[in-house]
Design a protein around this motif. Structure first.
Motif, short mmCIF file in Angstrom:
data_model
loop_
_atom_site.label_atom_id
_atom_site.label_comp_id
_atom_site.label_asym_id
_atom_site.label_seq_id
_atom_site.Cartn_x
_atom_site.Cartn_y
_atom_site.Cartn_z
N ALA A 307 -8.03 -19.45 -30.41
CA ALA A 307 -9.55 -19.68 -30.81
C ALA A 307 -9.52 -20.12 -32.06
O ALA A 307 -10.60 -21.23 -32.45
CB ALA A 307 -10.22 -18.41 -30.80
N ALA A 308 -8.71 -19.70 -32.90
CA ALA A 308 -8.74 -20.33 -34.49
C ALA A 308 -8.25 -21.66 -34.25
O ALA A 308 -8.88 -22.70 -35.14
CB ALA A 308 -7.66 -19.57 -35.43
N ARG A 309 -7.14 -21.97 -33.53
CA ARG A 309 -6.81 -23.45 -33.52
C ARG A 309 -8.02 -24.44 -32.79
O ARG A 309 -8.04 -25.61 -33.35
CB ARG A 309 -5.59 -23.42 -32.60
CG ARG A 309 -4.25 -22.75 -33.08
CD ARG A 309 -3.19 -22.90 -32.23
NE ARG A 309 -2.12 -22.36 -32.91
CZ ARG A 309 -0.79 -22.10 -31.76
NH1 ARG A 309 -0.84 -22.43 -30.74
NH2 ARG A 309 0.31 -21.79 -32.63
N ALA A 310 -8.79 -24.05 -32.04
CA ALA A 310 -9.75 -24.82 -31.46
C ALA A 310 -10.84 -25.02 -32.21
O ALA A 310 -11.67 -25.74 -32.11
CB ALA A 310 -10.13 -23.97 -30.13
N GLN A 313 -15.13 -24.79 -31.55
CA GLN A 313 -15.59 -24.42 -30.02
C GLN A 313 -14.85 -23.00 -29.64
O GLN A 313 -15.38 -22.58 -28.63
CB GLN A 313 -14.72 -25.57 -29.28
CG GLN A 313 -15.44 -27.09 -29.73
CD GLN A 313 -14.89 -27.95 -28.91
OE1 GLN A 313 -13.64 -27.91 -28.33
NE2 GLN A 313 -15.32 -29.26 -28.87
N GLY A 314 -13.90 -22.67 -30.45
CA GLY A 314 -13.41 -21.43 -30.04
C GLY A 314 -13.85 -20.01 -30.55
O GLY A 314 -13.30 -19.07 -30.53
N LYS A 315 -15.06 -20.29 -31.66
CA LYS A 315 -15.46 -19.23 -32.17
C LYS A 315 -15.93 -18.07 -31.03
O LYS A 315 -15.64 -17.02 -31.33
CB LYS A 315 -16.56 -19.54 -33.04
CG LYS A 315 -16.06 -20.18 -34.28
CD LYS A 315 -17.43 -20.52 -35.27
CE LYS A 315 -16.92 -21.16 -36.74
NZ LYS A 315 -17.89 -21.63 -37.51
N VAL A 320 -14.97 -12.85 -28.32
CA VAL A 320 -14.87 -11.91 -26.93
C VAL A 320 -13.38 -11.59 -27.15
O VAL A 320 -12.84 -10.44 -26.80
CB VAL A 320 -14.67 -12.89 -25.89
CG1 VAL A 320 -14.43 -12.22 -24.72
CG2 VAL A 320 -16.31 -13.45 -25.58
N ALA A 321 -12.41 -12.14 -27.69
CA ALA A 321 -10.93 -11.67 -27.93
C ALA A 321 -11.22 -10.50 -28.92
O ALA A 321 -10.30 -9.43 -28.65
CB ALA A 321 -10.16 -12.92 -28.59
#
Length: 447
Positions: A307-310, A313-315, A320-321
């Motif tokens: 998610a950090a790489r995304a 959009q990955g926040k 959720v993670a």
């Protein structure tokens, strides 16, 4: 031969024949009573012996038959034994009562299972009935002997009067009776002296018989007291035997309860073993949950990295993670707590298994101890039963001794009665002799 001698001879012969004939007749009438009393005594002793043999497990058929014959003889008579039928109403009623008590006793004797208490009760009733019959016959015999004695006395006095009358007749016929009168006076004096001595001897014998009778009665009372004490001991032994039997039953119930408890403890042990196996399975499942939580945590960490790489959009996925990671941590902690609780439960179950095993061993030892106690009670019951049987035999022996003493007392009473009658006879003969002496003196003076 001179006339006076012929008269003396004729008078003496007639008097002797009259007295002898009357004595024979009276003896034939009274000789039956000793036989009847003896037969009644044999019935009393025979029934006691039958009871003793029956309690010892024997069936004395011969004695029972002989007793039946004796009772029938005493009621209906037996010409062969010179025993007449029982015509006296009181004695016949007493013998019919003996017959009834004997029939009741035979019913108890013929039962397959011996009832000691019933036999003892019937035997006691029969013993009292035979004693009553004996007493009635003794009273009848006493009355008959008294009547015979009175008749004999009357005959003797009448004979003496006849002799005096004949003396007067002879005096009128001849004056030679003076010498005879002197002889009669002298003989009467000597006879009076002899009779006085005999009276003293008979009085001494009567006193001795009375003393002996008193001693026998005291012995009879002692025998009866011994029989009562033996009966009391028998009753105590019976009660103790019943208590020991009750205790034996209680031990048996206790043994059965311990057997049931042992079975229940074994069942509990089996259930605890099953519970131990199930807790082991739960431990495996808890460890599996912990592994899944670890793997979920790693996956959540990888998801956060992705998610950090995304970027922007990955926040949302990162949030959720993080939540999944928190849930994984909580699941791991819960699994660890469950595992700890299961381990504590497993330790408790192991302790319970050990306690249950000790309880099973203790129950087995209790069963052995109860069995040993039951065997001890059985031995005590056998010993008490032997004491009870011995007490019964002692009671019967004491009763038989009392019967024997009673028979001896009856015999001594008969002897005492004879001694009294003899003393009375001697006194009357002494009086008659004195009167004869006075008559001889008067005859001598008139001659």
């Amino acid at each position: 031969m001179r006339i006076r001698y012929q008269l003396y001879l004729l008078t003496s012969a007639v008097g002797f024949m009259a007295i002898s004939s009357l004595g024979i007749i009276l003896f034939s009438q009274t000789s039956k009573y000793p036989k009847i009393i003896n037969e009644a005594g044999l019935v009393r002793g025979g029934t006691q012996r039958i009871v003793k043999l029956r309690l010892l497990g024997q069936v004395p058929t011969d004695l029972i038959t002989a007793t039946d014959e004796r009772i029938n003889t005493l009621i209906n008579g037996d010409p062969a034994q010179d025993i007449p039928p029982a015509t006296d109403p009181e004695f016949r009623q007493a013998m019919q009562n003996v017959q009834q008590q004997w029939d009741a006793l035979k019913v108890e004797l013929n039962r397959p299972q011996i009832n000691t208490a019933a036999i003892a009760e019937r035997s006691e009733e029969l013993f009292d009935a035979t004693n009553n019959a004996n007493s009635v016959m003794e009273k009848i015999a006493g009355r008959e002997y008294q009547r015979v004695f009175v008749l004999e006395t009357v005959v003797v006095v009448a004979e003496l009067i006849i002799l005096v009358i004949v003396g007067f007749v002879i005096q009128r016929i001849t004056k030679v009776l003076s010498g005879i009168a002197n002889q009669i006076a002298s003989a009467s004096t000597e006879t009076a002296a002899a009779i006085a001595e005999q009276e003293k001897v008979i009085a001494q014998q009567a006193a001795s018989v009375n003393q002996t009778t008193t001693t026998m009665e005291e012995l009879g009372a002692s025998s009866r007291q011994s029989a009562e004490q033996a009966d009391a001991s028998s009753a105590g032994a019976k009660q103790t035997m019943e208590l020991s039997t009750s205790g034996l039953q209680g031990v048996r119930h206790t043994t059965e309860g311990i057997d049931v408890l042992k079975d229940n403890v074994s069942a509990i042990a089996e259930k605890i073993m099953q519970l131990s196996e199930q807790t082991t399975q739960i431990t495996s499942v808890s460890e599996l949950v912990a592994d899944i939580a670890n793997q979920t945590n790693i996956l959540a960490l990888n998801a956060a990295v992705e998610a950090a790489r995304a970027g922007e959009q990955g926040k949302g996925f990162s949030v959720v993670a993080q939540e999944v990671r928190k849930l994984a941590d909580q699941s791991k902690k819960s699994a660890e707590k469950i595992t700890a609780l299961i381990r504590e439960t497993q330790a408790s179950i192991n302790s319970t298994v050990m306690v249950t095993d000790e309880g099973t061993k203790t129950a087995a030892e209790c069963i052995k101890l109860a069995q040993s106690t039951r065997e001890t009670f059985e031995t005590i019951a056998d010993s008490i039963n032997s004491v009870f049987v011995n007490s019964q035999q002692i009671a019967l022996s004491s009763k038989q001794q009392a019967v024997g003493v009673q028979q001896a007392v009856s015999a001594m009473n008969a002897i005492n009665l004879g001694a009294r009658e003899a003393s009375t006879s001697v006194s009357q003969i002494k009086t008659a002799t004195q009167q004869l002496l006075e008559s001889a003196q008067t005859l001598k003076e008139r001659v």
